[in-house]
Motif scaffolding. Sequence first.
Motif, PDB file in Angstrom:
ATOM      1  N   VAL A  56       0.826  -1.211   0.000  1.00 33.58           N
ATOM      2  CA  VAL A  56       0.000   0.000   0.000  1.00 33.58           C
ATOM      3  C   VAL A  56       0.858   1.258   0.000  1.00 33.58           C
ATOM      4  CG1 VAL A  56      -1.636   1.354   1.371  1.00 33.58           C
ATOM      5  CG2 VAL A  56      -2.003  -1.095   1.066  1.00 33.58           C
ATOM      6  N   THR A  57       1.891   1.286   0.819  1.00 32.90           N
ATOM      7  CA  THR A  57       2.664   2.523   1.013  1.00 32.90           C
ATOM      8  C   THR A  57       3.735   2.745  -0.055  1.00 32.90           C
ATOM      9  OG1 THR A  57       4.128   1.337   2.549  1.00 32.90           O
ATOM     10  CG2 THR A  57       2.294   2.569   3.500  1.00 32.90           C
ATOM     11  N   LYS A  58       4.286   1.661  -0.615  1.00 35.07           N
ATOM     12  CA  LYS A  58       5.411   1.819  -1.541  1.00 35.07           C
ATOM     13  C   LYS A  58       5.054   1.692  -3.009  1.00 35.07           C
ATOM     14  CE  LYS A  58       9.487   0.016  -0.813  1.00 35.07           C
ATOM     15  NZ  LYS A  58      10.564  -0.939  -0.421  1.00 35.07           N
ATOM     16  N   TYR A  59       4.028   0.889  -3.330  1.00 28.40           N
ATOM     17  CA  TYR A  59       3.839   0.530  -4.735  1.00 28.40           C
ATOM     18  C   TYR A  59       2.477   0.902  -5.327  1.00 28.40           C
ATOM     19  CZ  TYR A  59       8.043  -2.152  -3.790  1.00 28.40           C
ATOM     20  OH  TYR A  59       9.317  -2.512  -3.423  1.00 28.40           O
ATOM     21  N   MET A  60       1.453   1.048  -4.491  1.00 24.44           N
ATOM     22  CA  MET A  60       0.118   1.328  -5.025  1.00 24.44           C
ATOM     23  C   MET A  60      -0.113   2.838  -5.107  1.00 24.44           C
ATOM     24  SD  MET A  60      -1.098  -1.804  -5.296  1.00 24.44           S
ATOM     25  CE  MET A  60      -2.843  -1.549  -5.557  1.00 24.44           C
ATOM     26  N   PRO A  61      -0.902   3.300  -6.082  1.00 24.82           N
ATOM     27  CA  PRO A  61      -1.266   4.725  -6.123  1.00 24.82           C
ATOM     28  C   PRO A  61      -1.965   5.145  -4.833  1.00 24.82           C
ATOM     29  CG  PRO A  61      -1.943   3.609  -8.145  1.00 24.82           C
ATOM     30  CD  PRO A  61      -1.483   2.545  -7.207  1.00 24.82           C
ATOM     31  N   ARG A  62      -1.746   6.369  -4.412  1.00 22.97           N
ATOM     32  CA  ARG A  62      -2.262   6.836  -3.121  1.00 22.97           C
ATOM     33  C   ARG A  62      -3.787   6.764  -3.025  1.00 22.97           C
ATOM     34  NH1 ARG A  62      -2.583  12.172  -1.911  1.00 22.97           N
ATOM     35  NH2 ARG A  62      -3.192  12.602   0.227  1.00 22.97           N
ATOM     36  N   ASN A  63      -4.456   7.070  -4.127  1.00 27.44           N
ATOM     37  CA  ASN A  63      -5.926   7.086  -4.115  1.00 27.44           C
ATOM     38  C   ASN A  63      -6.546   5.797  -4.650  1.00 27.44           C
ATOM     39  OD1 ASN A  63      -6.084   9.670  -3.013  1.00 27.44           O
ATOM     40  ND2 ASN A  63      -5.758  10.617  -5.017  1.00 27.44           N
ATOM     41  N   CYS A  64      -5.787   4.733  -4.603  1.00 28.72           N
ATOM     42  CA  CYS A  64      -6.264   3.434  -5.070  1.00 28.72           C
ATOM     43  C   CYS A  64      -7.498   2.987  -4.266  1.00 28.72           C
ATOM     44  CB  CYS A  64      -5.106   2.447  -4.919  1.00 28.72           C
ATOM     45  SG  CYS A  64      -5.573   0.750  -4.765  1.00 28.72           S
ATOM     46  N   GLN A  65      -8.503   2.452  -4.966  1.00 30.33           N
ATOM     47  CA  GLN A  65      -9.699   1.923  -4.296  1.00 30.33           C
ATOM     48  C   GLN A  65      -9.345   0.625  -3.564  1.00 30.33           C
ATOM     49  OE1 GLN A  65     -12.694   0.424  -6.966  1.00 30.33           O
ATOM     50  NE2 GLN A  65     -14.310   0.445  -5.415  1.00 30.33           N
ATOM     51  N   LYS A  66      -9.709   0.540  -2.284  1.00 27.73           N
ATOM     52  CA  LYS A  66      -9.404  -0.653  -1.490  1.00 27.73           C
ATOM     53  C   LYS A  66     -10.712  -1.313  -1.050  1.00 27.73           C
ATOM     54  CE  LYS A  66      -5.261   1.692   0.101  1.00 27.73           C
ATOM     55  NZ  LYS A  66      -5.660   2.985  -0.514  1.00 27.73           N
ATOM     56  N   MET A  67     -10.805  -2.610  -1.317  1.00 24.24           N
ATOM     57  CA  MET A  67     -12.007  -3.366  -0.941  1.00 24.24           C
ATOM     58  C   MET A  67     -11.592  -4.585  -0.119  1.00 24.24           C
ATOM     59  SD  MET A  67     -14.339  -3.117  -4.394  1.00 24.24           S
ATOM     60  CE  MET A  67     -13.104  -3.485  -5.641  1.00 24.24           C
ATOM     61  N   LEU A  68     -12.141  -4.696   1.088  1.00 26.59           N
ATOM     62  CA  LEU A  68     -11.809  -5.783   2.004  1.00 26.59           C
ATOM     63  C   LEU A  68     -13.033  -6.661   2.217  1.00 26.59           C
ATOM     64  CD1 LEU A  68      -9.426  -3.818   2.485  1.00 26.59           C
ATOM     65  CD2 LEU A  68      -9.597  -4.313   4.924  1.00 26.59           C
ATOM     66  N   TYR A  69     -12.849  -7.985   2.043  1.00 24.63           N
ATOM     67  CA  TYR A  69     -13.950  -8.940   2.200  1.00 24.63           C
ATOM     68  C   TYR A  69     -13.527 -10.055   3.147  1.00 24.63           C
ATOM     69  CZ  TYR A  69     -16.021  -6.688  -1.863  1.00 24.63           C
ATOM     70  OH  TYR A  69     -16.560  -5.764  -2.712  1.00 24.63           O
ATOM     71  N   SER A  70     -14.410 -10.403   4.075  1.00 18.33           N
ATOM     72  CA  SER A  70     -14.105 -11.476   5.011  1.00 18.33           C
ATOM     73  C   SER A  70     -15.366 -11.898   5.756  1.00 18.33           C
ATOM     74  CB  SER A  70     -13.046 -11.024   6.018  1.00 18.33           C
ATOM     75  OG  SER A  70     -12.642 -12.101   6.827  1.00 18.33           O
ATOM     76  N   ALA A  71     -15.282 -13.059   6.429  1.00 20.00           N
ATOM     77  CA  ALA A  71     -16.394 -13.486   7.291  1.00 20.00           C
ATOM     78  C   ALA A  71     -16.179 -13.004   8.716  1.00 20.00           C
ATOM     79  CB  ALA A  71     -16.527 -15.007   7.264  1.00 20.00           C
ATOM     80  N   THR A  72     -14.922 -12.730   9.080  1.00 22.71           N
ATOM     81  CA  THR A  72     -14.629 -12.223  10.417  1.00 22.71           C
ATOM     82  C   THR A  72     -13.724 -11.007  10.318  1.00 22.71           C
ATOM     83  OG1 THR A  72     -12.731 -13.733  10.613  1.00 22.71           O
ATOM     84  CG2 THR A  72     -14.815 -14.500  11.509  1.00 22.71           C
ATOM     85  N   PHE A  73     -13.917 -10.038  11.216  1.00 17.82           N
ATOM     86  CA  PHE A  73     -13.125  -8.814  11.202  1.00 17.82           C
ATOM     87  C   PHE A  73     -12.495  -8.558  12.565  1.00 17.82           C
ATOM     88  CE2 PHE A  73     -15.442  -6.757   7.396  1.00 17.82           C
ATOM     89  CZ  PHE A  73     -14.420  -7.173   6.542  1.00 17.82           C
ATOM     90  N   PRO A  74     -11.281  -9.068  12.796  1.00 21.62           N
ATOM     91  CA  PRO A  74     -10.599  -8.799  14.064  1.00 21.62           C
ATOM     92  C   PRO A  74     -10.055  -7.372  14.112  1.00 21.62           C
ATOM     93  CG  PRO A  74      -9.208 -10.110  12.632  1.00 21.62           C
ATOM     94  CD  PRO A  74     -10.527  -9.949  11.924  1.00 21.62           C
ATOM     95  N   VAL A  75      -9.393  -7.040  15.215  1.00 19.01           N
ATOM     96  CA  VAL A  75      -8.900  -5.677  15.452  1.00 19.01           C
ATOM     97  C   VAL A  75      -7.952  -5.212  14.360  1.00 19.01           C
ATOM     98  CG1 VAL A  75      -7.529  -4.256  17.050  1.00 19.01           C
ATOM     99  CG2 VAL A  75      -9.175  -5.899  17.939  1.00 19.01           C
TER     100      VAL A  75
END
Length: 407
Positions: free
Chosen positions: A199-218
């Motif tokens: 995320v910090t070194k290689y992706m464009p700063r305004n890149c769309q991020k989508m997170l999918y999961s059945a559980t979401f820990p801290v």
Amino acid sequence: MQNRGEDWRNQLQAPPRDNRLKTTDVTATKGNSFEDYYLKRELLMGIFEKGWENPSPIQEESIPVALVGRDILARAKNGTGKTGAFTIPTLERIDSKLEAIQALLLVPTRELALQTAQVCKELGKHLGIEVMVTTGGTSLKDDIMRLYSTVHVLVATPGRVVDLANKGVADLSKCNIMVLDEADKLLSHDFMPICEELVTKYMPRNCQKMLYSATFPVTVAQFKDKYMREPFEINLMEELTLKGITQFYAYVEEKAKVHCLNTLFSKLQINQSIIFCNSFNRVELLAKKITELGYSCFYIHSKMQQAHRNRVFHDFRNGACRNLVSSDLFTRGIDIQSVNVVINFDFPKNSETYLHRVGRSGRFGHLGLAINLITYDDRFNLYKVEQELGTEIKPIPPAIDKGLYCA
């Protein structure tokens, strides 16, 4: 709106319709159709040729939001269509004329990478979109050579894509979509530093991020606060954690487990089953025992060579064998709809692992059965899993109604 694909949709050779009973986590939709999202005609063709008739609830919630470029944090039960929820809007937004990596789909295991890439290829086959899969344990040289030609969508495990980016081979500067599937695993201590580096070194700063999961820990919340822009939150897990899966336990001594398993095989109507052990040594030993009992059986675990793992996964998925003994390698996102029975030969240590294991049955709304072999030492873990997941695991009855887990 008028069905713009109606003239050709009816001519497609669609797969036979699956009339098995389905649970509400895939049937309780708003009644939308894929045409409602104004998708490209070529993408709609791929969707319908794959046999997907209407979007599932997670797809209804996710697709329109993803299409406008918003960050998404989505929680839904395994087997309810999460892969389609992010691949469809991703493919829609790819410019096939731009010869650059425009989407990075991160997954935690090689098997899930192969499966996700296959879905992308099938859905996007009329779009002229190039999909590449890259994972650890495969030839780095081959991946480097492949990246010299056009790649639009890169499906990868984190370590390999960072390696390729560090070498200057994978150029992610035009990659405006980043998906983390099974985000809880990707943002665990094993993978978090690698994902942050991406995320910090290689992706464009305004890149769309989508997170999918059945559980979401801290850890997921920490990533969200640090790197996501006002993400749209979707939570379809309030009452859907293990819907459609009937769960039983059998109280046994360790030395009686194989005998108990033999009894289950003789009494249950198994389409395909996955049997989980807590270590790779026990996986191999149990597979040998099951074969000696006269049942067809494969095994898979993380210590096997990648080519062997790929072959086992492919053959089991194609129905070459009825039973698969596995370590927890196989709990993440693996979608084999003919699996109707999961057996925890060894009971897992935590509720998250239990959820992902048991989620291998009851895929996409079909009914499933989970049976847990419980020793004296497992009794507190059993209680803890029930409390944390808000579910009930009942004592196994003398006979199990086939209607609970069969078509």
